[in-house]
Design a protein around this motif. Structure first.
Motif, mmCIF file in Angstrom:
data_model
loop_
_atom_site.group_PDB
_atom_site.id
_atom_site.type_symbol
_atom_site.label_atom_id
_atom_site.label_comp_id
_atom_site.label_asym_id
_atom_site.label_seq_id
_atom_site.Cartn_x
_atom_site.Cartn_y
_atom_site.Cartn_z
ATOM 1 N N GLY A 1 43.859 -16.780 3.970
ATOM 2 C CA GLY A 1 44.171 -16.168 2.684
ATOM 3 C C GLY A 1 43.988 -14.663 2.681
ATOM 4 N N SER A 2 43.886 -14.099 1.480
ATOM 5 C CA SER A 2 43.810 -12.647 1.290
ATOM 6 C C SER A 2 42.454 -12.103 1.718
ATOM 7 N N ALA A 3 42.382 -10.785 1.839
ATOM 8 C CA ALA A 3 41.138 -10.119 2.244
ATOM 9 C C ALA A 3 40.036 -10.406 1.227
ATOM 10 N N PRO A 4 38.880 -10.881 1.663
ATOM 11 C CA PRO A 4 37.816 -11.261 0.727
ATOM 12 C C PRO A 4 36.885 -10.098 0.390
ATOM 13 N N LEU A 5 36.102 -10.307 -0.643
ATOM 14 C CA LEU A 5 34.945 -9.471 -0.914
ATOM 15 C C LEU A 5 33.803 -9.986 -0.049
ATOM 16 N N VAL A 6 33.081 -9.081 0.606
ATOM 17 C CA VAL A 6 31.957 -9.472 1.460
ATOM 18 C C VAL A 6 30.656 -9.092 0.759
ATOM 19 N N PHE A 7 29.779 -10.085 0.570
ATOM 20 C CA PHE A 7 28.494 -9.870 -0.087
ATOM 21 C C PHE A 7 27.356 -10.151 0.897
ATOM 22 N N LEU B 1 29.199 -14.918 -6.999
ATOM 23 C CA LEU B 1 30.117 -16.053 -7.163
ATOM 24 C C LEU B 1 30.922 -15.917 -8.448
ATOM 25 N N ARG B 2 30.267 -15.493 -9.517
ATOM 26 C CA ARG B 2 30.957 -15.329 -10.793
ATOM 27 C C ARG B 2 31.939 -14.150 -10.739
ATOM 28 N N ILE B 3 31.604 -13.113 -9.987
ATOM 29 C CA ILE B 3 32.529 -11.984 -9.816
ATOM 30 C C ILE B 3 33.793 -12.445 -9.098
ATOM 31 N N CYS B 4 33.629 -13.214 -8.049
ATOM 32 C CA CYS B 4 34.800 -13.724 -7.315
ATOM 33 C C CYS B 4 35.697 -14.542 -8.237
ATOM 34 N N ARG B 5 35.096 -15.397 -9.034
ATOM 35 C CA ARG B 5 35.881 -16.224 -9.939
ATOM 36 C C ARG B 5 36.566 -15.383 -10.999
ATOM 37 N N GLN B 6 35.842 -14.398 -11.544
ATOM 38 C CA GLN B 6 36.405 -13.566 -12.606
ATOM 39 C C GLN B 6 37.551 -12.712 -12.092
ATOM 40 N N MET B 7 37.446 -12.224 -10.858
ATOM 41 C CA MET B 7 38.477 -11.341 -10.304
ATOM 42 C C MET B 7 39.577 -12.118 -9.581
ATOM 43 N N GLY B 8 39.378 -13.413 -9.400
ATOM 44 C CA GLY B 8 40.352 -14.193 -8.648
ATOM 45 C C GLY B 8 40.394 -13.793 -7.188
ATOM 46 N N ARG B 9 39.217 -13.412 -6.654
ATOM 47 C CA ARG B 9 39.116 -12.938 -5.274
ATOM 48 C C ARG B 9 38.374 -13.952 -4.410
ATOM 49 N N ARG B 10 38.719 -13.976 -3.137
ATOM 50 C CA ARG B 10 37.964 -14.773 -2.192
ATOM 51 C C ARG B 10 36.687 -14.027 -1.806
ATOM 52 N N PRO C 1 24.677 -23.726 -4.358
ATOM 53 C CA PRO C 1 25.293 -24.820 -3.586
ATOM 54 C C PRO C 1 26.720 -25.143 -4.015
ATOM 55 N N ASP C 2 27.121 -24.724 -5.220
ATOM 56 C CA ASP C 2 28.416 -25.132 -5.772
ATOM 57 C C ASP C 2 29.509 -24.103 -5.489
ATOM 58 N N LEU C 3 29.698 -23.747 -4.224
ATOM 59 C CA LEU C 3 30.725 -22.770 -3.870
ATOM 60 C C LEU C 3 32.104 -23.409 -3.935
ATOM 61 N N SER C 4 33.065 -22.638 -4.435
ATOM 62 C CA SER C 4 34.445 -23.107 -4.481
ATOM 63 C C SER C 4 35.085 -22.922 -3.110
ATOM 64 N N PRO C 5 36.241 -23.540 -2.844
ATOM 65 C CA PRO C 5 36.880 -23.438 -1.527
ATOM 66 C C PRO C 5 37.258 -22.022 -1.122
ATOM 67 N N ASP C 6 37.379 -21.109 -2.103
ATOM 68 C CA ASP C 6 37.763 -19.740 -1.748
ATOM 69 C C ASP C 6 36.556 -18.834 -1.520
#
Length: 420
Positions: free
Chosen positions: A249-255, A272-281, A294-299
């Motif tokens: 997929g697209s370039a992710p945010l690295v934390f 995790l909430r930032i990724c979801r809010q921005m629609g970023r991996r 523990p509840d990470l999404s597939p992206d």
């Protein structure tokens, strides 16, 4: 030439010293490295002889101290701990010197090396990896957890910084250090941040374009480029599952919140909430269990460790604590950076990135999903940020701090290197 390297601290302190050791060994020198026990594996993979300065349990006990990750209490906890390593470091160096002498190369917190220098007049090289350690009346570093007004004169900010010596650093480190020095009939150290700069050779492993030299820095200080050392970390390659994720997929945010952080759960929950809010991996780097929800999404993927040199060219942005090693690798990769500082030099690095136009900083209390997403959106869409990232990427890529540092170490040991 025999070389004894002493490295005290976390990955950002130890791995550059491992890289220096590898380069010196490749030049034909006999290198031994002393560091906390958890770095034995990294040193062995690098092909260097290793000596443990403390046990894994002792190291984990310090790293797990909650106060270590608070702005001022962290400084106190750190210096109390490193002062206890001065004597075992000194004893090891004395043994090594008796077996063949050589030059001593020490990281900032390796306080036993300057003691050995004072006792035996050894050729000691002290290496600072962050400009935060350099006092100056003209450009004082930004202190942890102390947001002084921007218009406050530099000399006044420097004077306030000197208070850290008297009320924080001195009371934490000097009683133990000077008690040991007393057993050797050495005079007590009055100011730690002055004493450790008295080494015959002082190397600053950060380039002038990142932290310009100041008129009141020690005249004998040699400024070189950033060290690139993450290949000597827990693994030299990207994990296979991370390679597959990057390709998918697209370039992710690295934390990442640093190799030593044990209280990073809220950081990764916000991430995790930032990724979801921005629609970023997202890629979450955390070696310790319990840090990542523990509840990470597939992206979003979590891996304990990945060398940033290999990972960041595939990233959209880097969000981290502000460790100088992470900062340097982000600059080398040319990615925008958001710093959420914890303690120590983190606040100063955040200010430098902002001044260079390649990053921003948010305190832990202000690092919320809404603010984090808003700041990252600006960093990712600004043409000025993109241009600054590219410009500094080119400068950082041209630096060879490890090679230049090794040249200086050879000169300190009286060794005339062949032309390369």
């Amino acid at each position: 030439m025999n070389v004894q390297i002493v490295a005290v601290g976390t990955h950002g302190d130890v791995l550059p010293m491992v890289a220096i050791g590898v380069e010196l060994a490749s030049r034909g020198h006999a290198v031994t490295l002393a560091a906390p026990a958890p770095f034995a594996a990294s040193t062995a993979r690098a092909g260097l002889v290793f000596h443990a300065l403390c046990t894994e349990a002792e190291y984990d006990r310090l790293i797990g101290t909650p106060n270590l990750w608070r702005p001022w209490r962290g400084v106190q906890a750190m210096f109390e701990a490193v002062a206890t390593l001065a004597e075992p470091t000194y004893r090891w160096l004395i043994t090594e010197q008796a077996m063949g002498g050589g030059v001593v190369v020490a990281s900032t917190l390796s306080l036993g090396a300057p003691v050995a220098q004072d006792m035996l007049a050894l050729p000691v090289v002290v290496i600072h990896v962050t400009p935060f350690l350099m006092e100056s009346r003209y450009a004082p570093p930004h202190l942890p957890g102390l947001p002084l007004p921007r218009l406050l004169p530099a000399r006044l900010r420097h004077w306030i910084g000197r208070g850290a010596d008297r009320y924080v650093i001195g009371p934490a480190a000097l009683p133990t250090l000077n008690a040991f020095r007393g057993t050797l009939s050495l005079l007590p150290v009055r100011r730690l941040r002055h004493w450790w700069n008295l080494a015959p050779t002082l190397i600053l492993m950060f380039p002038g374009w990142y932290a310009p030299s100041q008129p009141d820095w020690p005249a004998h200080a040699l400024q070189v480029g950033f060290p690139t050392a993450d290949r000597f970390g827990d693994t030299p390659k990207l994990p296979e599952e991370l390679v597959a994720f990057l390709r998918a997929g697209s370039a992710p945010l690295v934390f990442t919140y640093g190799s030593g952080m044990r209280q990073g759960r809220s950081f990764f929950e916000t991430a995790l909430r930032i990724c979801r809010q921005m629609g970023r991996r997202g890629v979450f780097l955390a070696p310790q269990t319990g840090q990542v929800p523990p509840d990470l999404s597939p992206d979003v993927i979590h891996v304990p460790y990945a060398p940033l040199t290999a990972l960041l060219p595939h990233a959209a942005a880097l969000i981290h604590h502000g460790g100088i090693g992470t900062v340097a690798l982000g600059l080398r990769a040319g990615v925008p950076q958001l710093v959420v500082p914890v303690a120590f030099n983190h606040f100063d690095e955040a200010h430098r990135l902002k001044a260079l136009g390649v990053g921003a900083g948010l305190s832990r209390s202000r690092f919320t999903p809404a603010r984090g997403a808003r700041v990252l959106d600006h960093l990712l869409t600004s043409r000025h940020v993109a241009a600054a990232c590219w410009s500094l990427h080119m400068q950082a890529a041209a630096d060879d701090g490890i090679s230049d540092a090794c040249d200086a170490i050879e000169r300190a040991g009286g060794f005339r290197a062949a032309k390369r």
